[in-house]
Design a protein around this motif. Structure first.
Motif, PDB file in Angstrom:
ATOM      1  N   VAL A 256       2.343 -33.710   7.491  1.00 12.44           N
ATOM      2  CA  VAL A 256       3.245 -34.702   6.911  1.00 12.44           C
ATOM      3  C   VAL A 256       4.470 -34.768   7.818  1.00 12.44           C
ATOM      4  O   VAL A 256       5.143 -33.746   8.043  1.00 12.44           O
ATOM      5  CB  VAL A 256       3.619 -34.311   5.464  1.00 12.44           C
ATOM      6  CG1 VAL A 256       4.389 -35.440   4.797  1.00 12.44           C
ATOM      7  CG2 VAL A 256       2.376 -33.975   4.653  1.00 12.44           C
ATOM      8  N   ARG A 257       4.772 -35.973   8.331  1.00 13.24           N
ATOM      9  CA  ARG A 257       5.756 -36.077   9.409  1.00 13.24           C
ATOM     10  C   ARG A 257       6.053 -37.530   9.747  1.00 13.24           C
ATOM     11  O   ARG A 257       5.596 -38.425   9.061  1.00 13.24           O
ATOM     12  CB  ARG A 257       5.184 -35.398  10.648  1.00 13.24           C
ATOM     13  CG  ARG A 257       3.848 -36.023  11.104  1.00 13.24           C
ATOM     14  CD  ARG A 257       3.381 -35.446  12.429  1.00 13.24           C
ATOM     15  NE  ARG A 257       4.399 -35.647  13.427  1.00 13.24           N
ATOM     16  CZ  ARG A 257       4.636 -34.794  14.431  1.00 13.24           C
ATOM     17  NH1 ARG A 257       3.893 -33.726  14.587  1.00 13.24           N
ATOM     18  NH2 ARG A 257       5.601 -35.041  15.311  1.00 13.24           N
ATOM     19  N   ARG A 258       6.774 -37.749  10.829  1.00  8.63           N
ATOM     20  CA  ARG A 258       6.827 -39.085  11.431  1.00  8.63           C
ATOM     21  C   ARG A 258       5.734 -39.133  12.493  1.00  8.63           C
ATOM     22  O   ARG A 258       5.607 -38.189  13.269  1.00  8.63           O
ATOM     23  CB  ARG A 258       8.187 -39.333  12.073  1.00  8.63           C
ATOM     24  CG  ARG A 258       9.248 -39.654  11.050  1.00  8.63           C
ATOM     25  CD  ARG A 258      10.582 -39.925  11.684  1.00  8.63           C
ATOM     26  NE  ARG A 258      11.567 -40.200  10.651  1.00  8.63           N
ATOM     27  CZ  ARG A 258      11.810 -41.415  10.149  1.00  8.63           C
ATOM     28  NH1 ARG A 258      11.166 -42.473  10.613  1.00  8.63           N
ATOM     29  NH2 ARG A 258      12.704 -41.577   9.202  1.00  8.63           N
ATOM     30  N   ALA A 259       4.965 -40.220  12.514  1.00  9.35           N
ATOM     31  CA  ALA A 259       3.848 -40.302  13.449  1.00  9.35           C
ATOM     32  C   ALA A 259       4.367 -40.245  14.882  1.00  9.35           C
ATOM     33  O   ALA A 259       5.251 -41.033  15.243  1.00  9.35           O
ATOM     34  CB  ALA A 259       3.071 -41.592  13.220  1.00  9.35           C
ATOM     35  N   ALA A 260       3.861 -39.290  15.656  1.00 10.35           N
ATOM     36  CA  ALA A 260       4.277 -39.177  17.062  1.00 10.35           C
ATOM     37  C   ALA A 260       3.215 -38.379  17.796  1.00 10.35           C
ATOM     38  O   ALA A 260       3.101 -37.187  17.583  1.00 10.35           O
ATOM     39  CB  ALA A 260       5.625 -38.461  17.161  1.00 10.35           C
ATOM     40  N   ALA A 261       2.419 -39.049  18.567  1.00 12.69           N
ATOM     41  CA  ALA A 261       1.402 -38.385  19.398  1.00 12.69           C
ATOM     42  C   ALA A 261       0.852 -39.448  20.331  1.00 12.69           C
ATOM     43  O   ALA A 261       0.939 -40.650  20.015  1.00 12.69           O
ATOM     44  CB  ALA A 261       0.285 -37.824  18.516  1.00 12.69           C
ATOM     45  N   PRO A 262       0.289 -39.042  21.454  1.00 10.01           N
ATOM     46  CA  PRO A 262      -0.247 -40.046  22.387  1.00 10.01           C
ATOM     47  C   PRO A 262      -1.324 -40.912  21.750  1.00 10.01           C
ATOM     48  O   PRO A 262      -1.503 -42.061  22.141  1.00 10.01           O
ATOM     49  CB  PRO A 262      -0.861 -39.188  23.520  1.00 10.01           C
ATOM     50  CG  PRO A 262      -0.260 -37.832  23.375  1.00 10.01           C
ATOM     51  CD  PRO A 262       0.168 -37.668  21.949  1.00 10.01           C
ATOM     52  N   TRP A 263      -2.033 -40.382  20.740  1.00  8.76           N
ATOM     53  CA  TRP A 263      -3.112 -41.157  20.129  1.00  8.76           C
ATOM     54  C   TRP A 263      -2.612 -42.089  19.007  1.00  8.76           C
ATOM     55  O   TRP A 263      -3.402 -42.767  18.356  1.00  8.76           O
ATOM     56  CB  TRP A 263      -4.230 -40.246  19.627  1.00  8.76           C
ATOM     57  CG  TRP A 263      -3.771 -38.969  18.985  1.00  8.76           C
ATOM     58  CD1 TRP A 263      -3.700 -37.741  19.591  1.00  8.76           C
ATOM     59  CD2 TRP A 263      -3.323 -38.781  17.637  1.00  8.76           C
ATOM     60  NE1 TRP A 263      -3.232 -36.804  18.701  1.00  8.76           N
ATOM     61  CE2 TRP A 263      -2.999 -37.409  17.488  1.00  8.76           C
ATOM     62  CE3 TRP A 263      -3.164 -39.620  16.531  1.00  8.76           C
ATOM     63  CZ2 TRP A 263      -2.516 -36.872  16.297  1.00  8.76           C
ATOM     64  CZ3 TRP A 263      -2.688 -39.083  15.342  1.00  8.76           C
ATOM     65  CH2 TRP A 263      -2.370 -37.731  15.236  1.00  8.76           C
ATOM     66  N   VAL A 264      -1.302 -42.102  18.750  1.00  8.69           N
ATOM     67  CA  VAL A 264      -0.752 -43.009  17.724  1.00  8.69           C
ATOM     68  C   VAL A 264      -0.377 -44.327  18.406  1.00  8.69           C
ATOM     69  O   VAL A 264       0.410 -44.344  19.341  1.00  8.69           O
ATOM     70  CB  VAL A 264       0.503 -42.398  17.063  1.00  8.69           C
ATOM     71  CG1 VAL A 264       1.156 -43.400  16.108  1.00  8.69           C
ATOM     72  CG2 VAL A 264       0.157 -41.102  16.332  1.00  8.69           C
ATOM     73  N   PRO A 265      -0.956 -45.482  17.948  1.00  7.21           N
ATOM     74  CA  PRO A 265      -0.613 -46.761  18.581  1.00  7.21           C
ATOM     75  C   PRO A 265       0.876 -47.079  18.406  1.00  7.21           C
ATOM     76  O   PRO A 265       1.496 -46.673  17.414  1.00  7.21           O
ATOM     77  CB  PRO A 265      -1.470 -47.786  17.831  1.00  7.21           C
ATOM     78  CG  PRO A 265      -2.319 -47.026  16.879  1.00  7.21           C
ATOM     79  CD  PRO A 265      -1.907 -45.607  16.846  1.00  7.21           C
ATOM     80  N   GLU A 266       1.416 -47.802  19.359  1.00  2.92           N
ATOM     81  CA  GLU A 266       2.860 -48.075  19.419  1.00  2.92           C
ATOM     82  C   GLU A 266       3.467 -48.537  18.078  1.00  2.92           C
ATOM     83  O   GLU A 266       4.467 -47.986  17.632  1.00  2.92           O
ATOM     84  CB  GLU A 266       3.135 -49.095  20.537  1.00  2.92           C
ATOM     85  CG  GLU A 266       4.610 -49.296  20.878  1.00  2.92           C
ATOM     86  CD  GLU A 266       5.360 -47.975  21.115  1.00  2.92           C
ATOM     87  OE1 GLU A 266       6.460 -47.834  20.562  1.00  2.92           O
ATOM     88  OE2 GLU A 266       4.827 -47.103  21.826  1.00  2.92           O
ATOM     89  N   PRO A 267       2.843 -49.526  17.379  1.00  2.00           N
ATOM     90  CA  PRO A 267       3.503 -50.017  16.148  1.00  2.00           C
ATOM     91  C   PRO A 267       3.644 -48.939  15.073  1.00  2.00           C
ATOM     92  O   PRO A 267       4.488 -49.061  14.189  1.00  2.00           O
ATOM     93  CB  PRO A 267       2.566 -51.127  15.642  1.00  2.00           C
ATOM     94  CG  PRO A 267       1.623 -51.411  16.747  1.00  2.00           C
ATOM     95  CD  PRO A 267       1.600 -50.253  17.674  1.00  2.00           C
ATOM     96  N   LEU A 268       2.835 -47.894  15.141  1.00  2.00           N
ATOM     97  CA  LEU A 268       2.901 -46.860  14.095  1.00  2.00           C
ATOM     98  C   LEU A 268       3.792 -45.687  14.495  1.00  2.00           C
ATOM     99  O   LEU A 268       4.105 -44.834  13.649  1.00  2.00           O
ATOM    100  CB  LEU A 268       1.493 -46.331  13.772  1.00  2.00           C
ATOM    101  CG  LEU A 268       0.479 -47.345  13.255  1.00  2.00           C
ATOM    102  CD1 LEU A 268      -0.836 -46.637  12.898  1.00  2.00           C
ATOM    103  CD2 LEU A 268       1.025 -48.073  12.024  1.00  2.00           C
ATOM    104  N   GLN A 269       4.206 -45.642  15.766  1.00  2.00           N
ATOM    105  CA  GLN A 269       5.025 -44.503  16.222  1.00  2.00           C
ATOM    106  C   GLN A 269       6.300 -44.422  15.383  1.00  2.00           C
ATOM    107  O   GLN A 269       6.973 -45.419  15.155  1.00  2.00           O
ATOM    108  CB  GLN A 269       5.420 -44.665  17.701  1.00  2.00           C
ATOM    109  CG  GLN A 269       4.274 -44.521  18.685  1.00  2.00           C
ATOM    110  CD  GLN A 269       3.934 -43.069  19.033  1.00  2.00           C
ATOM    111  OE1 GLN A 269       4.622 -42.132  18.633  1.00  2.00           O
ATOM    112  NE2 GLN A 269       2.849 -42.889  19.770  1.00  2.00           N
ATOM    113  N   GLY A 270       6.612 -43.246  14.912  1.00  2.00           N
ATOM    114  CA  GLY A 270       7.852 -43.030  14.168  1.00  2.00           C
ATOM    115  C   GLY A 270       7.733 -43.276  12.673  1.00  2.00           C
ATOM    116  O   GLY A 270       8.639 -42.942  11.902  1.00  2.00           O
TER     117      GLY A 270
END
Ligand SMILES: Cc1cc2nc3c(=O)[nH]c(=O)nc-3n(C[C@H](O)[C@H](O)[C@H](O)COP(=O)(O)OP(=O)(O)OC[C@H]3O[C@@H](n4cnc5c(N)ncnc54)[C@H](O)[C@@H]3O)c2cc1C
Length: 469
Positions: A256-270
């Motif tokens: 449970v977090r803010r989405a942040a990883a290379p596999w997370v598409p740009e619009p979902l980052q953060g």
């Protein structure tokens, strides 16, 4: 002065020279090139300055280092992969017995066993074992050290199918506190094997391990399924029943977090998210059907698919890079109650760093079928391990107290719901917390074993269990 508390500067130079002449590995003192690298560990927030780092080439070096410590009453710490969050593998002014250059891994494909030197990382073990279609149950980040992870228990994607890492530990070679190299197995020093299966670094310097390995993969059904944070309670209502009901071949972890990883598409980052990460180690079609109830909830991103076991093992390495700054606290929960979920969600809305997270390991299965007193590991019946981890960059050093405060405040909400903690998820939290990691009976038996094998508490830069009086 307490026993074993002298600094390396107290050792007469001729004695240090004689030690250096015998030592086959590398030595790093404060004036040597490479000293700063040698005292760098995973948690960049730790800044300790040992008097000497003895990077052993083999078990004989480890024996020599323990004997040097005994002769000169030195403060000692033992380093494997350097991933202990509290940095207890380093000690100020004392002697670090550093196994990190001993990284050999040998697999016996026919016997299904792995021989592993104490400086190897999980990734090195994974790769060697997978080349025989095997895996040793261990943790979920491949740069973690095999040694410390094993000695505290070892939970990961295979815990429910094949047990903890310690449940698969067959044998070890250990330099004990009297400077002797001993073999430890069901047949030789069996009580010490019991202690190594969870009692941490309290009983000596382990130089190598022999593990049982199991056929796994090469393809598993695994990967993250992301939901917006505001849907967490609804997802957990389904998850709770589903996770309890599924076969042991499935282990899940929640993040449970803010989405942040290379596999997370740009619009979902953060975006604040609740991530369900299944890992199914069984027939592919069955696994795809098993994860369906979570999929049907309509995630915003679904990366759970057939993928190589080795790829899955590395998928989260980049979220916990070596050198970043970390502080964490952890609890064991019997169940993932709505109150616990609510506390995690509420704190995630006010998370202080995009890198911080709360991770929830599902336990049970094979791990829970081992008796509570059968190994030195703590409470087998715990349902979940929750680790609240704040992560910030070295340049954000000034904000450390904010990030630490975030962890503590969620921990304070969760602790009343908890009966214990996993020892490998402890920071420097004092004796009561170490005791609560084991429960009173196992703790007392470990303390008795400590009195036999390390009566003067030479090995105490760890989650320490002082010898029983
Ligand atoms: C990024 C990350 C991911 C993690 N993921 C998991 C996970 O999935 N599952 C899990 O169970 N744990 C996990 N952990 C926790 C991990 O098990 C502990 O941090 C463990 O102590 C790491 O072992 P190490 O050898 O890398 O660390 P070190 O810091 O080198 O060692 C930690 C302690 O272990 C003892 N020790 C180490 N080597 C030896 C030895 N050869 N002989 C005797 N004592 C020794 C010492 O007391 C030392 O202080 C993770 C930790 C990190 C940082």
């Amino acid at each position: 002065m307490p026993a074993h508390d002298a600094a390396v500067t107290d050792v007469p130079p001729p004695a240090l020279k004689a030690f250096g002449d015998r030592f086959r590995g590398r030595l790093f003192g404060p004036a040597d090139a490479g000293y700063d690298d040698a005292r760098t560990i995973w948690n960049g927030a730790i800044d300790r300055r040992p008097g000497l780092i003895a990077r052993c080439a083999d078990a004989r070096d480890a024996v020599a280092a323990v004997r040097l410590a005994l002769e000169h009453d030195l403060r000692v710490s033992v380093r494997g992969g350097g991933h202990g969050v509290a940095g207890l593998s380093l000690c100020d002014d004392g002697l670090v017995i550093d196994l990190s250059a001993m990284r050999g891994v040998r697999i016996d494909g026919e016997l299904g066993e792995a021989y592993v030197e104490a400086g190897a990382t999980l990734g090195e073990l994974d790769r060697a074992a997978q080349s025989f279609g095997l895996a040793v149950p261990a943790g979920i980040v491949t740069h973690t050290g095999v040694a410390g992870l094993t000695l505290g228990g070892g939970i990961g994607w295979l815990t429910r199918k094949h047990g903890l890492t310690v449940d698969n530990l067959l044998e070890a070679e250990v330099v004990t506190a009297n400077g002797e190299l001993v073999r430890v197995s069901e047949h030789e020093n069996p009580e010490l094997l019991w202690g190594l299966r969870g009692g941490g670094g309290n009983f000596g310097v382990v130089t190598s391990f022999r593990f049982r390995a199991h056929p796994i993969g090469p393809i598993v059904v695994a990967g993250p399924i992301l939901f917006p944070l505001e849907r967490t309670a609804e997802v957990m209502d389904v998850y709770r029943e589903w996770a309890l009901d599924t076969p042991d071949a499935l282990t899940t972890i929640l993040n449970v977090r803010r989405a942040a990883a290379p596999w997370v598409p740009e619009p979902l980052q953060g975006l604040p998210v609740c991530i369900v990460i299944p890992c199914w180690c069984g027939p592919i079609e069955e696994g795809l059907a098993i994860v369906e109830p979570i999929r049907r909830l309509g995630p915003i991103l679904d990366l759970c698919e057939p993928r190589p076991w080795l790829e899955h093992q590395q998928m989260f390495d980049g979220s916990v890079e070596p050198g970043w700054h970390y502080y964490w606290k952890s609890v064991e929960l019997d169940a993932l109650s709505p109150d616990a979920v609510d506390a995690i969600v509420q704190h995630t809305w006010s998370i202080t760093s995009t890198r911080s997270y709360t991770i929830v390991f599902q336990l049970g299965g094979a791990m829970a079928r081992v008796g509570d007193g059968d190994t030195g590991y703590g409470r087998r019946a715990a349902g979940y391990d929750v680790n609240v981890n704040s992560v910030w960059l070295p340049v954000e050093r000034a904000d450390a107290s904010t990030h630490v405060g975030w962890v503590r405040s969620l921990f304070e909400d969760l602790e009343p719901m908890s009966r214990g903690v996993y020892v490998n998820f402890l920071g420097e939290e004092g004796r009561d917390r170490v005791r609560s990691a084991y429960g009173p009976e196992t703790y007392d038996r470990l303390a008795g074993l400590k009195a036999r094998f390390d009566p003067t508490n030479l090995f105490r830069s760890n989650q320490n269990i002082p010898p029983a009086v």
